[in-house]
Design an enzyme around this catalytic site. Structure first.
Site, PDB file in Angstrom:
ATOM      1  N   SER A 100      -2.692  -7.575   3.105  1.00 34.36           N
ATOM      2  CA  SER A 100      -2.940  -7.471   4.550  1.00 34.36           C
ATOM      3  C   SER A 100      -3.220  -8.857   5.122  1.00 34.36           C
ATOM      4  O   SER A 100      -2.772  -9.190   6.215  1.00 34.36           O
ATOM      5  CB  SER A 100      -4.137  -6.554   4.816  1.00 34.36           C
ATOM      6  OG  SER A 100      -3.863  -5.248   4.381  1.00 34.36           O
ATOM      7  N   ARG A 150      -2.121  -6.366  -8.413  1.00 33.23           N
ATOM      8  CA  ARG A 150      -1.041  -7.308  -8.131  1.00 33.23           C
ATOM      9  C   ARG A 150      -0.993  -8.446  -9.135  1.00 33.23           C
ATOM     10  O   ARG A 150       0.057  -8.943  -9.484  1.00 33.23           O
ATOM     11  CB  ARG A 150      -1.229  -7.925  -6.735  1.00 33.23           C
ATOM     12  CG  ARG A 150      -0.764  -7.055  -5.633  1.00 33.23           C
ATOM     13  CD  ARG A 150      -1.365  -7.497  -4.332  1.00 33.23           C
ATOM     14  NE  ARG A 150      -2.803  -7.297  -4.358  1.00 33.23           N
ATOM     15  CZ  ARG A 150      -3.586  -7.325  -3.274  1.00 33.23           C
ATOM     16  NH1 ARG A 150      -3.057  -7.598  -2.116  1.00 33.23           N
ATOM     17  NH2 ARG A 150      -4.869  -7.090  -3.377  1.00 33.23           N
ATOM     18  N   LYS A 178     -15.903  -7.682   4.631  1.00 37.02           N
ATOM     19  CA  LYS A 178     -14.971  -8.443   5.475  1.00 37.02           C
ATOM     20  C   LYS A 178     -14.936  -7.834   6.877  1.00 37.02           C
ATOM     21  O   LYS A 178     -14.994  -6.626   7.034  1.00 37.02           O
ATOM     22  CB  LYS A 178     -13.557  -8.492   4.892  1.00 37.02           C
ATOM     23  CG  LYS A 178     -13.258  -7.611   3.689  1.00 37.02           C
ATOM     24  CD  LYS A 178     -11.836  -7.813   3.180  1.00 37.02           C
ATOM     25  CE  LYS A 178     -11.419  -6.700   2.240  1.00 37.02           C
ATOM     26  NZ  LYS A 178     -10.127  -6.803   1.637  1.00 37.02           N
ATOM     27  N   HIS A 226       0.843  -1.207   0.000  1.00 37.95           N
ATOM     28  CA  HIS A 226       0.000   0.000   0.000  1.00 37.95           C
ATOM     29  C   HIS A 226       0.879   1.259   0.000  1.00 37.95           C
ATOM     30  O   HIS A 226       0.628   2.200  -0.754  1.00 37.95           O
ATOM     31  CB  HIS A 226      -0.880   0.057   1.256  1.00 37.95           C
ATOM     32  CG  HIS A 226      -1.863  -1.065   1.398  1.00 37.95           C
ATOM     33  ND1 HIS A 226      -2.023  -1.762   2.560  1.00 37.95           N
ATOM     34  CD2 HIS A 226      -2.754  -1.597   0.521  1.00 37.95           C
ATOM     35  CE1 HIS A 226      -2.973  -2.685   2.416  1.00 37.95           C
ATOM     36  NE2 HIS A 226      -3.423  -2.610   1.177  1.00 37.95           N
TER      37      HIS A 226
HETATM   38  N1  LIG Z   1       1.126  -5.362  -2.624  1.00 43.55           N
HETATM   39  C1  LIG Z   1       0.322  -4.549  -3.298  1.00 43.55           C
HETATM   40  N2  LIG Z   1       0.729  -3.967  -4.457  1.00 43.55           N
HETATM   41  C2  LIG Z   1      -0.116  -3.175  -5.152  1.00 43.55           C
HETATM   42  N3  LIG Z   1      -1.370  -2.876  -4.778  1.00 43.55           N
HETATM   43  C3  LIG Z   1      -1.821  -3.411  -3.640  1.00 43.55           C
HETATM   44  C4  LIG Z   1      -1.009  -4.274  -2.842  1.00 43.55           C
HETATM   45  N4  LIG Z   1      -1.746  -4.663  -1.778  1.00 43.55           N
HETATM   46  C5  LIG Z   1      -2.956  -4.073  -1.906  1.00 43.55           C
HETATM   47  N5  LIG Z   1      -3.006  -3.330  -3.015  1.00 43.55           N
HETATM   48  C6  LIG Z   1      -4.146  -2.537  -3.479  1.00 43.55           C
HETATM   49  O1  LIG Z   1      -4.533  -1.672  -2.441  1.00 43.55           O
HETATM   50  C7  LIG Z   1      -5.934  -1.427  -2.455  1.00 43.55           C
HETATM   51  C8  LIG Z   1      -6.532  -1.691  -1.109  1.00 43.55           C
HETATM   52  O2  LIG Z   1      -6.402  -3.031  -0.831  1.00 43.55           O
HETATM   53  P1  LIG Z   1      -6.890  -3.761   0.473  1.00 43.55           P
HETATM   54  O3  LIG Z   1      -7.108  -2.812   1.579  1.00 43.55           O
HETATM   55  O4  LIG Z   1      -7.949  -4.739   0.115  1.00 43.55           O
HETATM   56  O5  LIG Z   1      -5.536  -4.565   0.832  1.00 43.55           O
HETATM   57  P2  LIG Z   1      -5.203  -6.073   0.685  1.00 43.55           P
HETATM   58  O6  LIG Z   1      -3.745  -6.172   0.965  1.00 43.55           O
HETATM   59  O7  LIG Z   1      -5.716  -6.634  -0.594  1.00 43.55           O
HETATM   60  O8  LIG Z   1      -5.990  -6.644   1.933  1.00 43.55           O
HETATM   61  P3  LIG Z   1      -6.860  -7.978   2.069  1.00 43.55           P
HETATM   62  O9  LIG Z   1      -5.871  -9.087   2.153  1.00 43.55           O
HETATM   63  O10 LIG Z   1      -7.600  -7.748   3.350  1.00 43.55           O
HETATM   64  O11 LIG Z   1      -7.756  -8.047   0.884  1.00 43.55           O
HETATM   65  C9  LIG Z   1      -6.466  -2.276  -3.610  1.00 43.55           C
HETATM   66  O12 LIG Z   1      -6.543  -1.458  -4.770  1.00 43.55           O
HETATM   67  C10 LIG Z   1      -5.396  -3.340  -3.768  1.00 43.55           C
HETATM   68  O13 LIG Z   1      -5.383  -3.879  -5.070  1.00 43.55           O
HETATM   69 MG   LIG Z   2      -7.756  -7.034  -1.022  1.00 43.64          MG
END
Ligand SMILES: Nc1ncnc2c1ncn2[C@@H]1O[C@H](COP(=O)(O)OP(=O)(O)OP(=O)(O)O)[C@@H](O)[C@H]1O
Ligand SMILES: [Mg+2]
Length: 161
Positions: A128, A90, A41, A17
């Site tokens: 996450s 991703r 969630k 993020h």
């Molecule tokens: N490692 C990463 N690289 C690029 N974009 C990311 C990454 N992790 C999350 N994002 C993007 O950040 C935004 C918010 O994602 P979110 O809060 O759902 O996080 P997450 O890591 O996917 O969490 P969860 O595992 O709970 O789904 C989304 O647009 C997601 O695609």
């Molecule tokens: Mg997610």
């Protein structure tokens, strides 16, 4: 003034993020990191905790603000006079859902664009959920989340052992 919004649950914020936030903040005058309240969630961290973790992680970035929102993202965008939604991609698995959301939002408001940013290759595996899975099992989360939130995240999951 170019105002962009990066929505997510940030439960908790990861270096994936953070990388998107740093890069997106350079494209606009103000980037609002918008923490989703009514997600389907059930979050591990409360809204207040998620905001606090973000505040710590983002303290060095000048043009970023942290806010929370409920209801439709499109309504939040209008309220903030924001023009662009930032999303991170991703893998192909992110694409299908994000395409659907982007098209739906386009249908709701033609003036709002969704801008997709490719993941940093170093964080393409990072979510996450995977951080929480590691923390729950006492795995090493060094380099996956900002250093200043590491203790708080590990502490959270210790309590549940
Ligand atoms: N490692 C990463 N690289 C690029 N974009 C990311 C990454 N992790 C999350 N994002 C993007 O950040 C935004 C918010 O994602 P979110 O809060 O759902 O996080 P997450 O890591 O996917 O969490 P969860 O595992 O709970 O789904 C989304 O647009 C997601 O695609
Ligand atoms: Mg997610």
């Amino acid at each position: 003034m170019k105002i962009y919004v990066y929505p997510g649950s940030f439960d908790p914020v990861t270096n994936g993020h953070l990388d998107i936030i740093q890069r997106a903040s350079k494209l606009c005058d103000k980037l609002i990191v918008a923490v989703l309240v009514n997600s389907s969630k059930k979050p591990s961290f409360s809204l207040m905790e998620r905001v606090e973790l973000l505040e710590c992680a983002l303290k060095d970035i000048r043009n970023v603000e942290i806010e929370s929102f409920t209801g439709l993202l499109i309504d939040f965008m209008k309220e903030k006079r924001a023009s662009v939604i930032i999303k991170g991609l991703r893998a192909v698995s992110d694409f299908e859902y994000e395409l659907q959301m982007a098209l739906l939002n386009k249908k709701l408001d033609l003036d709002i664009e969704t801008l997709f940013m490719m993941t940093n290759i170093n964080y393409s595996f990072l979510s996450s959920s995977s951080v929480k899975e590691l923390a729950r099992n006492n795995g090493n989360i060094d380099g996956l989340i900002p250093d200043c939130i590491k203790d708080k995240v590990m502490e959270k999951f210790k309590l549940h052992h």
